[in-house]
Enzyme design. Structure first.
Site, PDB file in Angstrom:
ATOM      1  N   HIS A  57       0.799  -1.235   0.000  1.00 26.55           N
ATOM      2  CA  HIS A  57       0.000   0.000   0.000  1.00 26.55           C
ATOM      3  C   HIS A  57       0.832   1.285   0.000  1.00 26.55           C
ATOM      4  O   HIS A  57       0.311   2.367  -0.271  1.00 26.55           O
ATOM      5  CB  HIS A  57      -0.994   0.028   1.163  1.00 26.55           C
ATOM      6  CG  HIS A  57      -0.413  -0.261   2.521  1.00 26.55           C
ATOM      7  ND1 HIS A  57       0.590   0.493   3.087  1.00 26.55           N
ATOM      8  CD2 HIS A  57      -0.726  -1.214   3.439  1.00 26.55           C
ATOM      9  CE1 HIS A  57       0.865   0.011   4.286  1.00 26.55           C
ATOM     10  NE2 HIS A  57       0.090  -1.029   4.519  1.00 26.55           N
ATOM     11  N   HIS A 152      -1.669   0.413  -4.000  1.00 26.66           N
ATOM     12  CA  HIS A 152      -2.898  -0.265  -3.607  1.00 26.66           C
ATOM     13  C   HIS A 152      -3.672   0.609  -2.621  1.00 26.66           C
ATOM     14  O   HIS A 152      -3.998   0.214  -1.519  1.00 26.66           O
ATOM     15  CB  HIS A 152      -2.509  -1.606  -2.969  1.00 26.66           C
ATOM     16  CG  HIS A 152      -3.634  -2.548  -2.744  1.00 26.66           C
ATOM     17  ND1 HIS A 152      -4.227  -3.251  -3.759  1.00 26.66           N
ATOM     18  CD2 HIS A 152      -4.275  -2.921  -1.608  1.00 26.66           C
ATOM     19  CE1 HIS A 152      -5.167  -4.020  -3.254  1.00 26.66           C
ATOM     20  NE2 HIS A 152      -5.219  -3.839  -1.960  1.00 26.66           N
TER      21      HIS A 152
END
Length: 239
Positions: A57, A152
């Protein structure tokens, strides 16, 4: 119906090991249309972020250094999702983390707070058995542009998931009828004022039959046997 397309990013994989939510994103959809209302929050987790999770992420502990704790702003999440149906890809993961965070601040679990949960990963596995069904694969399958998705991130994933969900359920709109009410209200119970026109029956051509047989051949390969349609055609499935 009010629905919330939801995604979270976390410090790791297991809330039972003390991992925490560090990002929440939700998009509101009413009657299958995005309303423009959304909620996007970051949280300081009061713990380290697993390197593998950070590589996915891209959220570092330094970035979160000035962000609030879930205990101070998490009720915004509660108010945003309350009474809505949640749409989540791999719902058990996000619901598990939400329940753990809610429990810390004395809030009821998602099942009591919301109208229900739709897991688009489970839907995709039913529709496309044996195929890759992560969000990237589904975007490719439905020709959804994900060129802006370099990491992400939760908000970007929500936007993509909204398009994926609408694509997977696009046949639902066809159940609605366009009804002319100029002649007065329609009695839906008894059908007053509604005259059904005779149905037109079209004969199937040879090319269409060949295409149909090819489609059934593909289904047979997927189920490794005879698909339900072939069973019914042979009469084996008759009561």
């Amino acid at each position: 119906m009010r629905q919330i397309i939801l995604d979270t990013e976390t410090t790791g994989l297991e809330p039972s090991q003390g991992h925490r939510i560090i990002e929440f994103a939700g998009l509101e959809m009413v009657n299958r249309k995005l309303t423009g209302r959304h909620l996007h929050l970051y949280f300081h987790p009061d713990r380290a972020i697993d390197p593998d999770a950070e590589r996915v992420h891209g959220i570092s502990l330094d970035f979160l250094s000035d962000k609030p704790r879930f205990s101070s702003t998490g009720r915004e999440v509660v108010d945003f999702i309350r009474d809505a149906e949640l749409i989540i890809h791999n719902a058990p993961f996000d619901v598990g983390f939400l329940n753990a965070e809610f429990d810390r601040i004395g809030i009821a679990p998602v099942t009591q707070l919301c109208a229900g949960v739709i897991d688009t990963l489970a839907m995709a596995r039913d529709q496309f058995p044996g195929k890759r069904n992560n969000l990237d694969a589904l975007c490719d399958r439905f020709d959804i542009d994900r060129s802006n998705r370099t990491l992400h991130g939760a908000l970007i994933d929500c936007e993509l998931l909204a398009e994926v969900y609408l694509s997977m359920t696009r046949g639902q709109e066809s159940l609605a009828m366009d009804i002319d009410l100029d002649d007065g209200p329609l009695d839906l119970q008894h059908g007053a004022g509604f005259e059904r026109k005779p149905l037109t029956v079209l004969a199937t051509g040879g090319a269409e039959l060949a295409e149909h047989r090819g489609y059934l051949d593909d289904l047979d390969k997927i189920v490794k046997g005879s698909c339900l349609w072939r069973t019914l055609e042979s009469g084996e499935g008759a009561a």
